[in-house]
Design an enzyme around this catalytic site. Structure first.
Site, short mmCIF file in Angstrom:
data_model
loop_
_atom_site.label_atom_id
_atom_site.label_comp_id
_atom_site.label_asym_id
_atom_site.label_seq_id
_atom_site.Cartn_x
_atom_site.Cartn_y
_atom_site.Cartn_z
N GLY A 15 0.80 -1.21 0.00
CA GLY A 15 0.00 0.00 0.00
C GLY A 15 0.83 1.25 0.00
O GLY A 15 2.03 1.24 0.28
N GLY A 17 0.98 4.78 1.78
CA GLY A 17 0.47 5.55 2.92
C GLY A 17 0.54 7.02 2.62
O GLY A 17 0.80 7.43 1.48
N GLY A 20 4.86 7.26 2.43
CA GLY A 20 5.70 6.37 1.63
C GLY A 20 4.95 5.15 1.17
O GLY A 20 3.73 5.12 1.15
N LYS A 37 8.69 -0.41 5.08
CA LYS A 37 8.14 0.90 4.78
C LYS A 37 9.27 1.75 4.21
O LYS A 37 10.32 1.88 4.83
CB LYS A 37 7.60 1.50 6.08
N ASP A 144 -3.10 8.04 16.98
CA ASP A 144 -3.75 7.70 15.71
C ASP A 144 -4.29 6.27 15.76
O ASP A 144 -4.15 5.52 14.80
CB ASP A 144 -2.74 7.89 14.56
P1 ATP Z 1 -1.89 5.84 6.31
O1 ATP Z 1 -1.86 7.30 6.12
O2 ATP Z 1 -2.71 5.08 5.31
O3 ATP Z 1 -2.20 5.45 7.73
P2 ATP Z 1 0.92 5.64 6.70
O4 ATP Z 1 1.81 6.43 5.81
O5 ATP Z 1 0.70 6.15 8.05
O6 ATP Z 1 -0.43 5.34 6.00
P3 ATP Z 1 1.13 2.92 7.48
O7 ATP Z 1 -0.20 3.06 8.15
O8 ATP Z 1 2.24 2.50 8.34
O9 ATP Z 1 1.57 4.22 6.73
O10 ATP Z 1 0.99 1.87 6.30
C1 ATP Z 1 0.46 2.10 5.00
C2 ATP Z 1 -0.12 0.82 4.40
O11 ATP Z 1 0.70 -0.33 4.59
C3 ATP Z 1 -1.46 0.42 5.01
O12 ATP Z 1 -2.29 -0.08 3.96
C4 ATP Z 1 -1.12 -0.69 5.95
O13 ATP Z 1 -2.21 -1.59 6.10
C5 ATP Z 1 0.09 -1.36 5.33
N1 ATP Z 1 1.00 -1.81 6.41
C6 ATP Z 1 1.68 -1.01 7.29
N2 ATP Z 1 2.42 -1.73 8.14
C7 ATP Z 1 2.21 -3.03 7.84
C8 ATP Z 1 2.70 -4.28 8.39
N3 ATP Z 1 3.52 -4.32 9.42
N4 ATP Z 1 2.28 -5.42 7.81
C9 ATP Z 1 1.41 -5.39 6.77
N5 ATP Z 1 0.93 -4.27 6.21
C10 ATP Z 1 1.31 -3.10 6.72
MG MG Z 2 -1.70 4.15 8.97
MG MG Z 3 0.12 7.00 9.61
#
Ligand code: ATP
Ligand code: MG
Ligand code: MG
Length: 264
Positions: A15, A17, A20, A37, A144
């Protein structure tokens, strides 16, 4: 990047985010699957924010927190569109999680046995509480907590993740925990405003880790009162977030209702 591919096999781009990309990767050395990530560090602000996320993750070690493995900087290799030669990415390798609490909530209707569902919900709630209790004992507020940021491992264990906007709770007099001042991060572009505690939305200049407890209240509500549509969800959220905490009637079980009211 070829540098990543030297050590890992990229299984899937999971995905994108807010900042990144997240990949499911398999280590060529230990043959285990991880989540990676990758976040571009374009500004000093990015660097500061990301180093905070990594530091918080590295500090926390608990069975109900996404396990941190390692992190490293990736230099621009020339195959990158950025012009800045100093451009780098930060790679954070963490435990891979199969599902999120959002997936679990969406699949609750498939349970034939309501008793079985209730047992599973309570187990999940207990593990979320263990994780949050630990985070707070470490003087961190997550800020969050949403069903999308609470993960479930393959075996179903709760793993709280996404510490992207977590902060240290500052202890001023040793007793009272005062949070940070209004932070643009929390109320902008995050899409999780729906879960925000009123004191955060009202831009109070100080709040504490009870913002996480408010989020937990909303999460519990959603776990025991699943919605058919997004419209229904936002209506019910408006109701329970109102000053009178209007909970749908009937709401079962009573014990969960009491916890919910306490948290809100
Ligand atoms: P968002 O703004 O969508 O919350 P973000 O930049 O804060 O994104 P994360 O929430 O850490 O980043 O992760 C983004 C994507 O990757 C999400 O779809 C999440 O489900 C997936 N993801 C994050 N960490 C993991 C993990 N440890 N295992 C599997 N999928 C993950
Ligand atoms: Mg998130
Ligand atoms: Mg986040």
């Amino acid at each position: 990047s070829s540098d990543i591919q030297k050590h890992f096999e990229i299984v899937e781009h999971i995905g994108k985010g807010a900042y990144g990309s997240v990949f499911e990767i398999k280590s060529k050395t230990d043959k285990k699957v991880y989540a990676l990530k990758v976040v571009p560090l374009s500004s000093d602000k990015d660097k500061e924010r990301m180093s905070r996320e990594v530091e918080v993750l590295a500090q926390l070690q608990h069975p109900n927190i996404v396990r941190y493995h390692t992190s490293w900087h990736l230099k621009n290799e020339g195959n990158c569109t950025e012009i800045d030669p100093n451009f780098q990415c930060l790679c954070i390798q963490v435990e891979y999680c199969d599902q999120t609490l959002k997936d679990f909530i969406e699949n609750m209707s498939y349970y034939d046995d309501q008793n079985e569902l209730e047992i599973e919900r309570r187990r999940i709630l207990g593990e979320i509480l263990d994780g949050v209790k630990y985070i707070h004992e470490e003087n961190i507020m997550h800020r969050d907590l949403t069903p999308r940021n609470i993960f479930l491992s393959k075996s179903g264990t709760v793993k709280i993740g996404d510490f992207g906007i977590a902060r240290t709770v500052y202890l001023t007099d040793g007793i009272t925990a005062i949070g940070t001042i209004y932070d643009e991060n929390l109320t902008s572009s995050f899409g999780t405003k729906l879960y925000c505690a009123p004191e955060v939305l009202n831009c109070d200049n100080s709040y504490d880790n009870r913002v996480d407890l408010y989020n937990l209240g909303l999460i519990i509500f959603e776990m025991w009162y699943p919605f058919q549509t997004q419209m229904e969800k936002s209506k019910s959220f408006d109701d329970i977030k109102s000053l009178s905490i209007k909970i749908p009637d009937p709401f079962e079980p009573e014990v969960i209702k009491e916890i919910l009211i306490g948290l809100l």
